[in-house]
Design a protein around this motif. Sequence first.
Motif, PDB file in Angstrom:
ATOM      1  N   HIS A 106     -26.668   3.932 -15.887  1.00  9.75           N
ATOM      2  CA  HIS A 106     -27.079   4.729 -14.729  1.00  9.75           C
ATOM      3  C   HIS A 106     -26.665   6.187 -14.892  1.00  9.75           C
ATOM      4  N   ARG A 150     -32.324   5.223  -5.735  1.00  8.63           N
ATOM      5  CA  ARG A 150     -31.045   5.603  -6.352  1.00  8.63           C
ATOM      6  C   ARG A 150     -31.027   5.094  -7.785  1.00  8.63           C
ATOM      7  N   PHE A 151     -30.268   5.790  -8.641  1.00 13.20           N
ATOM      8  CA  PHE A 151     -30.175   5.355 -10.029  1.00 13.20           C
ATOM      9  C   PHE A 151     -29.515   3.981 -10.133  1.00 13.20           C
ATOM     10  N   GLU A 165     -29.220   9.448 -15.128  1.00  5.24           N
ATOM     11  CA  GLU A 165     -29.071  10.632 -14.280  1.00  5.24           C
ATOM     12  C   GLU A 165     -28.938  11.897 -15.120  1.00  5.24           C
ATOM     13  N   THR A 185     -32.939  13.739 -11.378  1.00  6.05           N
ATOM     14  CA  THR A 185     -33.136  13.119 -10.068  1.00  6.05           C
ATOM     15  C   THR A 185     -33.942  11.841 -10.234  1.00  6.05           C
TER      16      THR A 185
END
Length: 668
Positions: A163, A191-192, A167, A172
Motif C-alpha cells: 500500500h 483508500r489505498f 501511494e 492519490t
Amino acid sequence: MTQVEPIHIGASWYPECWSEAEWAADIERMREIGFTIVRLFEFAWHRFEPREGDYDFDWGLRLLDRLHKAGITAIIGTPTAAPPAWLTSTYPAVLRTGPDGQRQRHGRRKHYNHHSRLYRKLALEIVEQMCEAFASHPALHAWQIDNEMSGFDYGDETTCHFHAWLEDRYGTVEHLNRAWGLEFWSQAYQRFDQIPLCTARVGSIEVPERDHPSLLVAIARFQNEGWTDFIAEQCALIRLHSDKPITTNMTGLVGAMDWASHNRLLDRVGASMYADRRYYHYNLPRFDRLRAEKDYAPYWLLETAPNWSGGGRTFNIHYDKRGVRLYSWLSVFLGGSMVLYWQWREHRAGQEMLHGTCCTATGRWRPNKDTWAQLASHFKAHHEWLMRNPPQQARLALVMSTESAWAFSIDPTDSDMRYADRFRDHIYMPVVERQLWRDVIDENADFAPYRVICMPLMPMIAPSTRARLERWVAAGGTLVLGPLSCIRTEEFTVPTRHEFCGMEPLIGGTSELRFTVQWVEDQVWVDFSSGARTRTHTLCEAFAPTGAEVIARYEGGYGDGLPAALDHSYGHGRVITLGCMVDDRTWGQLVQDVCADNDIEPLCQSDDRVVVVPRADATGGITGYAVANLGEEPASLTLPRGGTDLLSGDDEPAALTLQGYDVMLLRL
C-alpha cells in the motif's frame, strides 16, 4: 600482457554435513580430477550462528585454509535462503505467507519473507559477520547472494509495504483509479489500504488470473522491487568489506522473477541450468542472455548436474559422458568461464538424496569422473586463448521481456500463449537454426552495439524505451516490431488515444483493425510481396499505412485484403512491423533477409543441430569458431575457413563432419 582469468571447474560442496575428519579425503579427490573451485556455505547459517548472536566461523576458516593449501578457490554463499530454527521459532513473522494466508514452516529453503524488515536485519547481521571472517582469506574467489531466489509474499507486513508502494507510485487513489480504469465492474477504491495483495503467479497461463490485470502487474513489479532491494542490501554490505565479485544463481528463462533488473546489481551473472540432452535448445537462449546481460563479462554456470538430477524424481540429464562434455563446453563456448556441478557428494539425508553427484556418501566415484578430469585439463590448457578470444559481439539482438511474460500469462491471446515457449520455439530457434549470431537482451539493455533488433510479443513498451528506439532507428538501426508490440499502456490497459501508444510515427502506420483468427486459422493466409505465404494464429493487426510500404496482406478472415506487415524508413534506419505471428520458416527468412541488408551473414552452412560461436580478438576480428553438435547423429557443416582443433590438435578443413554430441574449438 595482462593476466586473464582461468576457466574454473568444480562443484557445490556442503562440508558442514560431514565430519571434519573427512574433509581431507574430499579435497584430495577434487585435486585428483583437477577441480579448481567449490561453492560453499549457502545453507550453513545454523553452523555459523547456532544461537542468536553466538557465532562460530573457526571451522569455516579451517576449511578455507585446507582449500587454499590444495590450490582450490571458493565461492562463498550468503546463507539467507535457509534461516536456522532458532530464528524462525523466535521470529515466526519472518516466514513467508502464501496467497492462501498460510504461513510457511521451518524445514525447507526459501521460506522467508523477502519484504520483512526484521528478516533483512537478521540476514545482514550474519552476512556482515561472514564478511569480517572470510573477506580477507586468500581462498575467496567470489560471493553468491542467497540461492535461487524466487517467490512472492502475501502477509500483513508485505501488504502494508504494498500500500505504501502504491501511494508512492500513484500519489492519490483517484489517480490510481483512473490509471487502471477501475470504473469497470465498480472496482474503484477510496483508500489505498482497500487494495488487495492478491495472488499474482505471473509467468504461466497454467494458473489462471481473475483479478484486475493492472493490479496483477503492479503486484509483480512491487514483489520484484522487493527482491531487488533484498539483493542490493547484501551487495552493499559485502562491498564494504571485499572487492571480490558478487553473483547469484538465477533460474528459468523468463517468468515471475525480473532477473534482468536483479542482475544489474551484480558483478557477474550466474545461473542454475538443468534441462536434459533432448532439450538443450531450452538452454541456448539462456546462455545467449547470460552473455549479453553484463556486456560480455564471462558468466558463471553455478549449477548443473554431473550426471543425473533428482529432487524427488530422477532425470538422466546428460545420459552419458558425451552429454556432460558437450554441455560443459557449450556453456564455455557461448561465453562462460566457470562450470560447477551440483553437487560434490551425495547427501546422506534430506530432500535431495537421489540427486546425481560426483561422489557417493561413502566416498566412491560416480559416473563421469574421467570426463570431469578431461574437462579440467582442457580448461587449464586453453583458458588463455578462450579468454583472449571471447565470443564476438553480436550485431543482432532478440528482445525477451519479463513483463511480456507477465502480460501474456494474465491476459493470454490464445489457449497456448505461453510466452517463454513461444519466444524460444518460434522467435529464437528459427534464428539459431539459420546460424545467425545473436544476443538475447531485455528492453532496458543498451541498443548501441546492434544493427538489427527484433522486438516481438511485447505489448507494453515504456515511453523511455520508445524514445531510445526512435533515436537508435534514426541513427541507422533496423527494428523488427510485432506481432502484438505496444498494444497496451504501462499500466496494462488499452490505449485510448493511439492504438500503438505513440509508436505510430516509427511504425509509419496506424491500426485499421485488430481481430482474431481463433478456430478459423485454416481459412486465413498472409501473403508477402517477397513471395512467402504463411498461416497465422492468435490476435492479428491490420494496418492503415501513413508512410510505410505494405509488404504483406491478409487473405481470408476479418482482415481479408488488409495490410499485415509494413516496412518504414525512419531517419537513417528502418522499421518492419508484423501484424501477426508467421510460421517459423517465414520468420527465420525475414530475419535473415533483414540481417543480410545490414551485412550480417550466417556463420556457416550446416544442419540445424549445430551451434557455432565466433570467437574474436580485441579488435573484433574473428580468430576462431567453437562448434558443438547437439544431435546424436553426425552433422556436416561448412565454415568460412578451416583451422586447428585445439582440443584434438588436428587440422580441420572448412567443410567438416562433427560426430554426435561432439565439440571442436577451431583456431584459424
